[in-house]
Scaffold this motif. Structure first.
Motif, PDB file in Angstrom:
ATOM      1  N   LEU A  48     -10.555   7.005   9.937  1.00  0.00           N
ATOM      2  CA  LEU A  48     -10.230   6.766  11.332  1.00  0.00           C
ATOM      3  C   LEU A  48      -9.036   5.841  11.548  1.00  0.00           C
ATOM      4  CD1 LEU A  48     -13.859   6.403  12.714  1.00  0.00           C
ATOM      5  CD2 LEU A  48     -12.373   8.408  12.784  1.00  0.00           C
ATOM      6  N   LYS A  49      -8.631   5.106  10.536  1.00  0.00           N
ATOM      7  CA  LYS A  49      -7.507   4.177  10.701  1.00  0.00           C
ATOM      8  C   LYS A  49      -6.199   4.941  10.610  1.00  0.00           C
ATOM      9  CE  LYS A  49      -9.756   0.048   9.004  1.00  0.00           C
ATOM     10  NZ  LYS A  49      -9.787  -0.974   7.977  1.00  0.00           N
ATOM     11  N   LYS A  50      -5.290   4.589  11.521  1.00  0.00           N
ATOM     12  CA  LYS A  50      -3.958   5.190  11.467  1.00  0.00           C
ATOM     13  C   LYS A  50      -3.188   4.565  10.328  1.00  0.00           C
ATOM     14  CE  LYS A  50      -3.407   6.187  16.361  1.00  0.00           C
ATOM     15  NZ  LYS A  50      -2.609   5.944  17.551  1.00  0.00           N
ATOM     16  N   ARG A  51      -2.413   5.365   9.683  1.00  0.00           N
ATOM     17  CA  ARG A  51      -1.570   4.869   8.606  1.00  0.00           C
ATOM     18  C   ARG A  51      -0.124   5.169   8.972  1.00  0.00           C
ATOM     19  NH1 ARG A  51      -5.191   7.345   3.859  1.00  0.00           N
ATOM     20  NH2 ARG A  51      -6.908   5.886   4.065  1.00  0.00           N
TER      21      ARG A  51
ATOM     22  N   ASP B 279     -14.248   4.557   8.011  1.00  0.00           N
ATOM     23  CA  ASP B 279     -13.158   3.642   8.342  1.00  0.00           C
ATOM     24  C   ASP B 279     -11.837   4.148   7.785  1.00  0.00           C
ATOM     25  OD1 ASP B 279     -14.768   1.922   9.751  1.00  0.00           O
ATOM     26  OD2 ASP B 279     -15.190   0.641   8.020  1.00  0.00           O
ATOM     27  N   SER B 280     -11.868   4.630   6.565  1.00  0.00           N
ATOM     28  CA  SER B 280     -10.618   5.095   5.959  1.00  0.00           C
ATOM     29  C   SER B 280     -10.123   6.371   6.634  1.00  0.00           C
ATOM     30  CB  SER B 280     -10.805   5.330   4.460  1.00  0.00           C
ATOM     31  OG  SER B 280     -11.720   6.393   4.258  1.00  0.00           O
TER      32      SER B 280
ATOM     33  N   ASN C  30     -16.961   7.202   3.981  1.00  0.00           N
ATOM     34  CA  ASN C  30     -16.338   5.977   4.460  1.00  0.00           C
ATOM     35  C   ASN C  30     -15.469   6.374   5.654  1.00  0.00           C
ATOM     36  OD1 ASN C  30     -14.982   3.655   4.993  1.00  0.00           O
ATOM     37  ND2 ASN C  30     -14.154   3.382   2.920  1.00  0.00           N
TER      38      ASN C  30
END
Length: 150
Positions: free
Chosen positions: A140-143, A137-138, A135
């Motif tokens: 590549l997303k900044k948190r 998306d998880s 996955n």
């Protein structure tokens, strides 16, 4: 028939190149090539009885073709080797004995069971398949996280 791929043109390589060229000039069944390129080289391996020299190719690619390798000298010392690799000293008698072993019926029969310790290809397909199951998306997303103020 003998096929030579020439060594690098360093000091020792130049001496070997001269010896190979002299041999080829005296033997109609021998040919020498500066380079065959990847496709022709691998196609050539598929057609030969074995490979003789001190190139890493004898350890990395040749076992996948279920062909024997005579590895001369210690240049590849410490590397993983398939059961199809015969090590010998850089001496005429040792090379002759290794050639006898390479052509022996028992050694040739053992080639059918050779396992290449470096794998049998298909690594890029396996990498692509593994990436497809992730996955992304998880990943590549900044948190952002709020930190409590002191």
């Amino acid at each position: 028939r003998l096929i030579f791929t020439l060594p690098n043109a360093d000091t020792d390589g130049r001496m070997l190149i001269r010896q190979i060229e002299d041999f080829v000039a005296r033997h109609d069944n021998a040919r020498a090539y500066t380079s065959l390129g990847q496709l022709r080289y691998l196609s050539c391996i598929a057609q030969v009885n074995g490979v003789v020299g001190n190139s890493s190719s004898g350890l990395l690619e040749v076992p996948s073709f279920r062909k024997g390798t005579i590895n001369i000298g210690d240049r590849q010392r410490g590397r993983l080797k398939a059961a199809s690799v015969l090590n010998c000293a850089p001496e005429r008698v040792a090379i002759s004995l290794a050639l006898e072993q390479l052509y022996s019926p028992s050694f040739q029969a053992s080639m059918a069971q050779v396992c290449n310790p470096y794998g049998e290809g298909g690594a890029s397909d396996k990498v692509v398949a593994a990436i497809r199951t992730c996955n992304l998306d998880s990943l590549l997303k900044k948190r952002f996280h709020d930190l409590p103020c002191a």
